[in-house]
Scaffold this motif. Structure first.
Motif, PDB file in Angstrom:
ATOM      1  N   ARG A  78      -4.953   2.478  -5.970  1.00 24.48           N
ATOM      2  CA  ARG A  78      -3.818   1.609  -5.213  1.00 24.48           C
ATOM      3  C   ARG A  78      -3.059   0.956  -6.242  1.00 24.48           C
ATOM      4  N   PHE A  79      -3.614   0.688  -7.657  1.00 19.87           N
ATOM      5  CA  PHE A  79      -2.700   0.243  -8.498  1.00 19.87           C
ATOM      6  C   PHE A  79      -1.585   1.095  -9.108  1.00 19.87           C
ATOM      7  N   SER A 163     -10.353  -7.505  -3.053  1.00 22.15           N
ATOM      8  CA  SER A 163     -11.441  -6.534  -2.608  1.00 22.15           C
ATOM      9  C   SER A 163     -11.685  -5.373  -3.761  1.00 22.15           C
ATOM     10  N   PRO A 164     -12.342  -5.607  -4.844  1.00 25.67           N
ATOM     11  CA  PRO A 164     -12.401  -4.583  -5.531  1.00 25.67           C
ATOM     12  C   PRO A 164     -13.031  -3.230  -5.307  1.00 25.67           C
ATOM     13  N   ALA A 173      -3.686  -9.683  -1.265  1.00 21.59           N
ATOM     14  CA  ALA A 173      -2.972  -8.851  -2.110  1.00 21.59           C
ATOM     15  C   ALA A 173      -2.454  -9.536  -3.086  1.00 21.59           C
ATOM     16  N   TYR A 174      -3.187 -10.150  -4.120  1.00 18.52           N
ATOM     17  CA  TYR A 174      -2.755 -11.217  -5.174  1.00 18.52           C
ATOM     18  C   TYR A 174      -1.352 -10.647  -5.781  1.00 18.52           C
ATOM     19  N   ALA A 189       2.080 -18.355  -4.482  1.00 15.38           N
ATOM     20  CA  ALA A 189       1.003 -19.186  -3.801  1.00 15.38           C
ATOM     21  C   ALA A 189      -0.186 -19.417  -4.841  1.00 15.38           C
ATOM     22  N   GLN A 190      -0.761 -18.464  -5.665  1.00 18.81           N
ATOM     23  CA  GLN A 190      -1.694 -18.517  -6.372  1.00 18.81           C
ATOM     24  C   GLN A 190      -1.346 -17.656  -7.624  1.00 18.81           C
ATOM     25  N   ALA A 191      -0.948 -18.637  -8.538  1.00 18.67           N
ATOM     26  CA  ALA A 191      -0.427 -18.312  -9.886  1.00 18.67           C
ATOM     27  C   ALA A 191      -1.511 -17.742 -10.936  1.00 18.67           C
TER      28      ALA A 191
END
Length: 203
Positions: A78-79, A163-164, A173-174, A189-191
């Motif tokens: 995915r990465f 979700s590792p 999906a950070y 939103a999430q730094a």
């Protein structure tokens, strides 16, 4: 004893990380500039690369990576897909292996090259000799990502997503969200999130 406990409390408060040999490295704060940006590192391609050399028009993604961590294996497909997608949108990517190749031979250069070839990496995969870049970043785990904007300021750090174990169950999906926010000019939103994975095996 009291002095030892006090020292530990100060380290935790300041976001310091204890490394082998008692060295303390301060965790990188949001808004920080890229550490060791121009340090040349050996790439599995046979050439050298630096963080600065892969900088994209929109920003740069620095990922601490390795071969031996099973969580890197779970995230790899995915990465790599995410990297291909966002490289096309103007982001540069680089993966850095800071693990000790002597104590952990599964992370030696030949193993890294095989990993990159099998995974069809489209970004430099480099060796961090002496774990110096990891220390400068305050990185602790593999995988752990650091996103810098076009001005080379840290905009996001932490996990790839929530979700590792299972890509099909990702709810947040950070990393992709952070990159999309940079592209749109909006706020992230999430730094910072907690990186999930194996500890870096510092040299």
């Amino acid at each position: 004893m009291k002095r030892h406990i006090y020292s530990i409390c100060i380290a935790v408060t300041l976001g310091l990380i204890t490394l082998p040999g008692g060295v303390l490295a301060q965790a990188l704060a949001t808004g920080s500039s890229i550490p060791m940006k121009d340090r040349a590192m050996q790439s599995v391609s046979g050439e050298t690369a630096s963080i600065g050399s892969v900088k994209g028009e929109k920003g740069t993604v620095v990922t601490f990576w390795c071969k031996t961590c099973p969580w890197v294996g779970r995230y790899e497909e995915r990465f790599v897909a995410l990297a291909k997608s966002y490289q096309a949108k103007g982001f540069g990517f680089i993966a850095i292996n800071s693990n000790d190749p002597v104590g952990y031979p599964g992370d030696n250069f030949d193993e890294m090259k095989a990993q990159a070839d099998a995974g069809d990496y489209t970004f430099p995969y480099v060796v961090d000799v002496g774990s110096e870049v990891a220390v400068a970043f305050g990185a602790k785990r593999t995988p752990q990502v650091f996103v810098f904007d076009s001005a080379d300021k840290l905009a996001y750090q932490g996990a790839i997503d929530d979700s590792p174990a299972d890509a099909a169950k990702v709810a947040d999906a950070y990393l992709a969200n952070a990159l999309d926010a940079i592209l749109s000019g909006g706020a992230i939103a999430q730094a910072e999130t907690k990186a999930f994975g194996c500890t870096i095996k510092f040299q």
